[in-house]
Design a protein around this motif. Sequence first.
Motif, mmCIF file in Angstrom:
data_model
loop_
_atom_site.group_PDB
_atom_site.id
_atom_site.type_symbol
_atom_site.label_atom_id
_atom_site.label_comp_id
_atom_site.label_asym_id
_atom_site.label_seq_id
_atom_site.Cartn_x
_atom_site.Cartn_y
_atom_site.Cartn_z
ATOM 1 N N LYS A 175 0.834 -1.197 0.000
ATOM 2 C CA LYS A 175 0.000 0.000 0.000
ATOM 3 C C LYS A 175 0.867 1.244 0.000
ATOM 4 O O LYS A 175 1.939 1.280 0.585
ATOM 5 C CB LYS A 175 -0.910 0.006 1.215
ATOM 6 N N SER A 176 0.355 2.265 -0.661
ATOM 7 C CA SER A 176 1.029 3.560 -0.664
ATOM 8 C C SER A 176 0.018 4.607 -0.204
ATOM 9 O O SER A 176 -1.191 4.386 -0.283
ATOM 10 C CB SER A 176 1.538 3.889 -2.065
ATOM 11 N N PRO A 177 0.485 5.751 0.259
ATOM 12 C CA PRO A 177 -0.436 6.777 0.744
ATOM 13 C C PRO A 177 -1.375 7.246 -0.366
ATOM 14 O O PRO A 177 -0.990 7.354 -1.520
ATOM 15 C CB PRO A 177 0.480 7.915 1.185
#
Length: 99
Positions: free
Chosen positions: A25-27
């Motif tokens: 996951k990334s922001p």
Amino acid sequence: MEPTTISLAPTSNGRLSGKFWKAKKSPTVRSQLPDGVKTKNWEDRMRKTQQALAIKKLQAELKDEKEFEIKRRREVTQERKKAAEERRRLEEDKAKVLY
């Protein structure tokens, strides 16, 4: 034979989720946030917050002054009415004594 060491993963207590099929996951980029939240400069946000607080404080002071003035006028009017009623009552008493 020498035992091989296994390095721990950089998670809590070295545990990993077994869900290797899940993507990392990334922001999230949120483009609909208010401008004050998007600003990356902390000083700008604090300055805007201080300005908003100052405006609210000034508005509260003006409101208090206005309420005080209305209250003062009401008290003056009530005092006049009481004085007029007292004068009227004294006149009636004086008229009763004369007749």
